[in-house]
Scaffold this motif. Structure first.
Motif, PDB file in Angstrom:
ATOM      1  N   ILE A 159       0.855  -1.191   0.000  1.00 34.77           N
ATOM      2  CA  ILE A 159       0.000   0.000   0.000  1.00 34.77           C
ATOM      3  C   ILE A 159       0.884   1.232   0.000  1.00 34.77           C
ATOM      4  CG2 ILE A 159      -1.767   1.283   1.268  1.00 34.77           C
ATOM      5  CD1 ILE A 159      -2.692  -1.422   2.437  1.00 34.77           C
ATOM      6  N   TRP A 160       0.611   2.123  -0.930  1.00 30.05           N
ATOM      7  CA  TRP A 160       1.356   3.369  -1.099  1.00 30.05           C
ATOM      8  C   TRP A 160       0.407   4.542  -0.917  1.00 30.05           C
ATOM      9  CZ3 TRP A 160       6.612   3.328  -2.581  1.00 30.05           C
ATOM     10  CH2 TRP A 160       7.135   2.064  -2.870  1.00 30.05           C
ATOM     11  N   GLY A 161       0.877   5.597  -0.269  1.00 31.86           N
ATOM     12  CA  GLY A 161       0.036   6.772  -0.055  1.00 31.86           C
ATOM     13  C   GLY A 161       0.803   8.058  -0.267  1.00 31.86           C
ATOM     14  N   SER A 162       0.075   9.089  -0.652  1.00 27.97           N
ATOM     15  CA  SER A 162       0.679  10.414  -0.844  1.00 27.97           C
ATOM     16  C   SER A 162       0.988  11.053   0.504  1.00 27.97           C
ATOM     17  CB  SER A 162      -0.260  11.306  -1.660  1.00 27.97           C
ATOM     18  OG  SER A 162      -1.504  11.438  -1.011  1.00 27.97           O
ATOM     19  N   GLU A 163       1.850  12.057   0.484  1.00 26.28           N
ATOM     20  CA  GLU A 163       2.196  12.810   1.694  1.00 26.28           C
ATOM     21  C   GLU A 163       0.923  13.393   2.298  1.00 26.28           C
ATOM     22  OE1 GLU A 163       4.799  13.963   4.515  1.00 26.28           O
ATOM     23  OE2 GLU A 163       5.482  13.040   2.662  1.00 26.28           O
TER      24      GLU A 163
ATOM     25  N   GLN B   3      -4.069  10.317  -2.138  1.00 26.81           N
ATOM     26  CA  GLN B   3      -3.989   9.394  -3.257  1.00 26.81           C
ATOM     27  C   GLN B   3      -3.239   8.154  -2.802  1.00 26.81           C
ATOM     28  OE1 GLN B   3      -2.650  12.743  -3.999  1.00 26.81           O
ATOM     29  NE2 GLN B   3      -4.762  13.302  -4.385  1.00 26.81           N
ATOM     30  N   GLY B   4      -3.610   7.012  -3.373  1.00 25.32           N
ATOM     31  CA  GLY B   4      -2.939   5.781  -3.006  1.00 25.32           C
ATOM     32  C   GLY B   4      -3.001   4.734  -4.085  1.00 25.32           C
ATOM     33  N   VAL B   5      -2.088   3.789  -3.970  1.00 18.81           N
ATOM     34  CA  VAL B   5      -2.051   2.629  -4.855  1.00 18.81           C
ATOM     35  C   VAL B   5      -1.914   1.397  -3.974  1.00 18.81           C
ATOM     36  CG1 VAL B   5      -0.738   1.413  -6.646  1.00 18.81           C
ATOM     37  CG2 VAL B   5      -1.002   3.890  -6.784  1.00 18.81           C
ATOM     38  N   TYR B   6      -2.763   0.419  -4.209  1.00 22.13           N
ATOM     39  CA  TYR B   6      -2.699  -0.882  -3.552  1.00 22.13           C
ATOM     40  C   TYR B   6      -2.249  -1.847  -4.642  1.00 22.13           C
ATOM     41  CZ  TYR B   6      -5.610   1.074   0.211  1.00 22.13           C
ATOM     42  OH  TYR B   6      -6.102   1.824   1.247  1.00 22.13           O
ATOM     43  N   LEU B   7      -1.143  -2.570  -4.412  1.00 22.91           N
ATOM     44  CA  LEU B   7      -0.554  -3.352  -5.488  1.00 22.91           C
ATOM     45  C   LEU B   7      -0.090  -4.726  -5.005  1.00 22.91           C
ATOM     46  CD1 LEU B   7       0.169  -3.080  -8.498  1.00 22.91           C
ATOM     47  CD2 LEU B   7       2.371  -2.170  -7.780  1.00 22.91           C
ATOM     48  N   ARG B   8      -0.517  -5.756  -5.728  1.00 25.83           N
ATOM     49  CA  ARG B   8      -0.117  -7.131  -5.431  1.00 25.83           C
ATOM     50  C   ARG B   8       0.982  -7.574  -6.397  1.00 25.83           C
ATOM     51  NH1 ARG B   8      -5.324 -10.835  -5.216  1.00 25.83           N
ATOM     52  NH2 ARG B   8      -4.549 -11.120  -7.305  1.00 25.83           N
TER      53      ARG B   8
ATOM     54  N   ARG C  51       3.467   2.416   2.554  1.00 23.41           N
ATOM     55  CA  ARG C  51       2.872   2.337   3.887  1.00 23.41           C
ATOM     56  C   ARG C  51       3.033   0.932   4.461  1.00 23.41           C
ATOM     57  NH1 ARG C  51      -0.615   4.956   7.074  1.00 23.41           N
ATOM     58  NH2 ARG C  51      -2.240   3.736   8.071  1.00 23.41           N
ATOM     59  N   THR C  52       2.768  -0.067   3.641  1.00 21.48           N
ATOM     60  CA  THR C  52       2.956  -1.468   4.037  1.00 21.48           C
ATOM     61  C   THR C  52       3.504  -2.243   2.847  1.00 21.48           C
ATOM     62  OG1 THR C  52       0.750  -2.224   3.365  1.00 21.48           O
ATOM     63  CG2 THR C  52       0.959  -1.389   5.621  1.00 21.48           C
ATOM     64  N   ALA C  53       4.169  -3.353   3.131  1.00 25.36           N
ATOM     65  CA  ALA C  53       4.746  -4.184   2.069  1.00 25.36           C
ATOM     66  C   ALA C  53       3.736  -5.159   1.477  1.00 25.36           C
ATOM     67  CB  ALA C  53       5.950  -4.958   2.608  1.00 25.36           C
ATOM     68  N   GLU C  54       2.611  -5.324   2.157  1.00 25.10           N
ATOM     69  CA  GLU C  54       1.587  -6.242   1.681  1.00 25.10           C
ATOM     70  C   GLU C  54       0.226  -5.575   1.703  1.00 25.10           C
ATOM     71  OE1 GLU C  54       1.640  -9.884   3.861  1.00 25.10           O
ATOM     72  OE2 GLU C  54       3.733 -10.282   3.385  1.00 25.10           O
TER      73      GLU C  54
END
Length: 141
Positions: free
Chosen positions: A32-36, A49-54, A120-123
């Motif tokens: 999980i990735w998130g903007s500042e 904004q965010g991206v959740y990626l497997r 934010r997290t690796a999974e």
């Protein structure tokens, strides 16, 4: 007998190829990735904004408020450090498949997608894993 063994080995190897091909995203980009300044409640993005990626390239592109997400499929070019995602813009947009390029900076461990995203997290949590799997990606490669 030798012929049967060769066929069995070929069949087994053939079944393994699709699973290896599904690991399109390297481990340093999954999660999980998130903007500042983005606001999360647990793993759920509420603002920013965010991206959740497997690892298989499936995920969600999310922005808010209110938090709205679209399923995506992604692939990564290791030579260019570019993650290309494809999503369906849907009603209210061009109503077509859209490609978007995100640049990964290994030195800062950030993704640049118009805004800088921090991991934010690796999974991706099991709840979002189920949601990502249940939502069809209308666009594929």
């Amino acid at each position: 007998m030798e012929h049967s063994i060769a066929i069995a080995l070929f069949a087994t190897a053939s079944m393994a190829v699709p699973s290896m091909a599904n690991d399109a995203i390297p481990p340093e980009l999954t999660g999980i990735w998130g903007s500042e300044g983005s606001v999360f409640n647990g793993d759920a993005l509420f603002e920013g904004q965010g991206v959740y990626l497997r690892a298989d390239g499936r995920g969600m592109l999310i922005g808010g408020p209110p938090a709205i997400g679209v399923p995506l499929i992604g692939r990564y070019d290791r030579e260019k450090n570019v993650l290309t995602i494809r999503y369906f813009s849907g009603p209210g947009g061009p109503n077509k498949c859209v490609n978007m390029q995100l640049t990964y900076d290994p030195a800062t461990e950030t993704i640049h997608a118009g805004v800088e995203l921090h991991r934010r997290t690796a999974e991706v949590s099991p709840h979002f894993q189920q949601y990502i799997v249940s939502e069809p990606v209308k666009c594929s490669w």
